[in-house]
Enzyme design. Sequence first.
Site, short mmCIF file in Angstrom:
data_model
loop_
_atom_site.label_atom_id
_atom_site.label_comp_id
_atom_site.label_asym_id
_atom_site.label_seq_id
_atom_site.Cartn_x
_atom_site.Cartn_y
_atom_site.Cartn_z
N GLU A 76 0.75 -1.38 0.09
CA GLU A 76 -0.02 0.15 0.02
C GLU A 76 0.74 1.29 -0.55
O GLU A 76 1.56 1.47 0.89
CB GLU A 76 -0.89 -0.12 1.31
CG GLU A 76 -1.69 -1.40 1.10
CD GLU A 76 -2.75 -1.20 2.80
OE1 GLU A 76 -3.72 -2.19 2.09
OE2 GLU A 76 -2.55 -0.97 3.96
N ASP B 241 -0.34 -0.66 10.22
CA ASP B 241 -0.15 -1.86 11.01
C ASP B 241 0.86 -2.26 11.22
O ASP B 241 1.96 -2.92 11.27
CB ASP B 241 -1.77 -2.57 10.87
CG ASP B 241 -2.48 -2.94 11.90
OD1 ASP B 241 -2.24 -2.77 12.78
OD2 ASP B 241 -3.19 -4.05 11.98
N LYS C 206 -7.15 -6.31 10.89
CA LYS C 206 -7.79 -5.23 10.48
C LYS C 206 -8.47 -4.55 11.74
O LYS C 206 -8.89 -3.69 12.02
CB LYS C 206 -8.68 -4.72 9.22
CG LYS C 206 -9.00 -3.31 9.11
CD LYS C 206 -10.15 -3.27 7.95
CE LYS C 206 -10.82 -1.80 7.80
NZ LYS C 206 -12.05 -2.03 6.87
N ASP D 245 -10.99 2.71 3.53
CA ASP D 245 -8.95 1.50 3.86
C ASP D 245 -8.50 2.73 3.23
O ASP D 245 -9.13 3.81 2.33
CB ASP D 245 -9.93 0.64 2.57
CG ASP D 245 -10.61 -0.06 3.22
OD1 ASP D 245 -10.74 -0.56 4.45
OD2 ASP D 245 -10.65 -1.78 2.60
N ASP E 133 -16.54 -7.05 8.66
CA ASP E 133 -17.46 -6.46 7.90
C ASP E 133 -18.12 -6.54 8.09
O ASP E 133 -19.69 -6.68 8.87
CB ASP E 133 -16.92 -5.63 7.25
CG ASP E 133 -16.18 -6.05 5.73
OD1 ASP E 133 -16.15 -7.32 6.10
OD2 ASP E 133 -16.21 -5.83 4.65
O1 UPG Z 1 -3.90 -6.43 9.54
C1 UPG Z 1 -3.84 -6.00 8.91
C2 UPG Z 1 -4.33 -5.61 7.58
C3 UPG Z 1 -5.29 -5.33 6.57
N1 UPG Z 1 -5.56 -3.57 7.23
C4 UPG Z 1 -6.69 -2.36 6.59
O2 UPG Z 1 -7.81 -2.71 5.59
C5 UPG Z 1 -7.76 -2.58 5.14
C6 UPG Z 1 -8.66 -3.25 3.93
O3 UPG Z 1 -7.12 -4.46 3.57
P1 UPG Z 1 -7.26 -4.86 1.76
O4 UPG Z 1 -5.77 -5.76 1.58
O5 UPG Z 1 -7.76 -3.41 1.48
O6 UPG Z 1 -8.48 -5.51 1.56
P2 UPG Z 1 -9.65 -4.89 0.76
O7 UPG Z 1 -10.43 -6.79 0.11
O8 UPG Z 1 -9.72 -4.42 -0.21
O9 UPG Z 1 -11.12 -5.28 1.46
C7 UPG Z 1 -12.37 -5.34 1.86
O10 UPG Z 1 -12.56 -6.63 2.69
C8 UPG Z 1 -11.90 -6.56 3.72
C9 UPG Z 1 -13.10 -7.59 4.41
O11 UPG Z 1 -11.85 -8.74 4.17
C10 UPG Z 1 -12.64 -5.21 4.65
O12 UPG Z 1 -12.16 -4.86 5.71
C11 UPG Z 1 -12.53 -3.71 3.55
O13 UPG Z 1 -12.86 -2.92 4.34
C12 UPG Z 1 -13.03 -3.61 2.57
O14 UPG Z 1 -13.02 -3.02 1.76
C13 UPG Z 1 -6.35 -1.92 4.08
O15 UPG Z 1 -6.50 -0.81 4.89
C14 UPG Z 1 -5.21 -3.09 5.17
O16 UPG Z 1 -4.51 -1.50 5.23
C15 UPG Z 1 -5.14 -3.79 7.83
O17 UPG Z 1 -5.45 -2.39 9.25
N2 UPG Z 1 -4.36 -4.05 9.30
MN MN Z 2 -8.73 -2.57 -0.45
#
Ligand code: UPG
Ligand code: MN
Length: 745
Positions: free
Chosen positions: A107, A136, A268, A292, A454
């Site tokens: 990211e 994180d 998260k 996010d 979520d």
């Molecule tokens: O240990 C962690 C892992 C992830 N994140 C954050 O969680 C968010 C979502 O992560 P991402 O890898 O972008 O996952 P996506 O699949 O794109 O996210 C979708 O799916 C996730 C659940 O699987 C939800 O938490 C998200 O809000 C939703 O947008 C990002 O801002 C990450 O930085 C953390 O803060 N800590």
């Molecule tokens: Mn995402």
Amino acid sequence: MANSNTLPLYQKVAVKRRVHRALDITILSLLVLLLTYRLFFLHTHGFSWLQATAFLSESWFTFTWLLLVATRWNFFNYKTYPDRLLKRVEELPPIDIFVTTADAALEPPIITVNTVLSLLAVDYPADKLTCYVSNDGGSPVIFYALSEALNFAKIWVPFCKKNHVQVRAPFRYFYNNKDDYLVAGDSPEFRHEWTKMKDEYEKLSQRIGQAALRDLTGELPHFSNVTSNNHPPIIKVIWENKEAGIDGLPHLIYVSREKKPEHQHHYKAGAMNVLTRVSGLMTNAPYILNVDCDMFVNNPEILLHGMCLLRDAIIDKEYAFVQFPQNFYDGLKDDPYGNQFHVLMEFIMGGTNGLQGPCYMGTGCIHRRKILYGQPPDGGSNFEVELHKRFGKSEKLKISAVDALRRIAHNPSRPLLSESHSIEALKEVASCDYEYNSSWGAQVGWLYGSAAEDLLTGLRIHQKGWKSALVVPKPKAFLGCAPSGGPTSLTQQRRWVTGQLEVLFSTKSPIFALIFGNLQLRQCMFYLWLSLWGIRSVPELLYTLLPAYCLISDSRFLPNVRELAACIPLLLFVVYNVQQLLQYMETGQSFRAWWNNQKMGRVNTMCSYLFGVIGIVFKLLGLSETTFEVTKKGLSTSNDEDEVKEDLGRFTFDESPLFVPATTIMMIQLMALSIGLSRSMEARSYVITELPMGEMICSVWLVLCFWPFLKGMFAKGRFGIPWPTLCKSSAFTLLFVLFALTKNE
Ligand SMILES: O=c1ccn([C@@H]2O[C@H](COP(=O)(O)OP(=O)(O)O[C@H]3O[C@H](CO)[C@@H](O)[C@H](O)[C@H]3O)[C@@H](O)[C@H]2O)c(=O)[nH]1
Ligand SMILES: [Mn+2]
């Protein structure tokens, strides 16, 4: 004329979709008819595994279709009036904004910076906003980037507000508009300011880019000895809005929670809970927006739109959260990876507005703090008495929680740090062991136990009887980065499915919520529809094997063209695809976009969902744990800078086992088609009624759906399927063919 203060802030508008309702019912009836035909066939011809498998798969499709129809039968949209709310600006409540970022490599910090800049610049009284950024990975470059971004924000935010800029994430603003953005009518002052702003932004991104390559621990001693999974809590006030008031910049706080390798950190959800506690001590705003790190604000009035619903006195008691749709920037032409979700958002999610409301989608959502603290709609009788057990040992946090539950907001002019909420108190609530013997993650905050925190958190809120609302403003609320390429896209989908199944097979499942909680029946059907995505892979897999099996073993699973019943599957196929196509057209997408989504639907099911199911079986057997793999993000959809334009949207592969099932299916269909065709040629039977037409059509359709895999078999590099995958798939194909042939004998 009505007093502007009494005009409603929102309207709930029913959307009549008669054609789609008729199509929904037609498809359902055809499915039931097909099942009846199967039963009749089994009755007259005696039991056969082939018919039974078809019957079971089709029963599953009918069941999920029923769930879907129930979800979207009563469709509503919300219309919000932010201008009316603006007339009552003094009533606007404080909002805490949470941004999460985890991995500076996947990211890029400049993405987080853009999101934060767009949030700092929203149209809302700045002294009522606080932006908390959770890091994180504990990487110093994020902290450095945010500190640098703050200086840029001091000129960027006034520029945006003065010129009513719509997209306040600079990378999109300057990218969308390039130089030709400057139109003839623009004043020389504006041109000058614009150029200056662009220069400053370029310098900022250069500085951040260079910092990523440098060792920053000399400049930032707090970050020495920090590794991503082992470091103390680091909390820094990057900016405090002391005097500037509503026209200044919102507070900006950096939070990196404590990490120790031996402690579970719950991904998260864990990060969100730390932010909830830290913000509870610092600002304790009654509302929390979370995004996010890649989801920048595309509509500067977004908080006002949300508040139209949440502030309205009539529904104040009902609505727990307002969710905005997930939309993406820079979507590739014709959605080659099928992950823009326009149709899902337009044709399904809005249906939930007629029920209890949309699920919480993890980003672009405004929650009420007290509901995250576990408050039920009736207030709960001895809720405060149990606070001690619930909120952990920090006395200060308990006091702030009582305030939040009683809706007593902090005085906005209170300093961010003082004796009562010192850095020490903050670090305590951001430590690894804070949550022991408390309800965090179980009843309070973001819930643990699923990679889809979520879904779980939102379900729990609906279970209590709260409602939610999906608000779709124009322009779109937030835009994020959708993954591209094969591996990233499939891994993300697998995580979602795993998370959904974790919810389904737990005590927090929608079924229990229906029986023991206040989840409504049709809301439960919606949650079931969502959580069953993964399981669908099993009947779909069987259904892809059926035509191949029939072609190889010279048998039939579909009615013969001579029979009238042959119309049923044919009509189903046509009506279903016509409806899908209509939905793509109505959301302004192309024919190709429909086809790509239809294709990727099959690929995702066979690859990601199937592995999601396998992962869950392993977890239930206690053999493995599920993890949260962060999705790789980029400024534009092409993640690799050396990517050539025509390669954008081309499917890529890696060694992951995720690709084995789809490759196998492709090989099996090719084998089946060649065996089936050569058999017909040998028999010299070219009469249509003699040929296995239905099975052939299915098989050809599957070849078309898995086309990227056929191309992958002959391509090289990341566009080619790696050798080990090809070998495994060939072995599976061989076994299948032998199996089908022996049955033939
Ligand atoms: O240990 C962690 C892992 C992830 N994140 C954050 O969680 C968010 C979502 O992560 P991402 O890898 O972008 O996952 P996506 O699949 O794109 O996210 C979708 O799916 C996730 C659940 O699987 C939800 O938490 C998200 O809000 C939703 O947008 C990002 O801002 C990450 O930085 C953390 O803060 N800590
Ligand atoms: Mn995402």
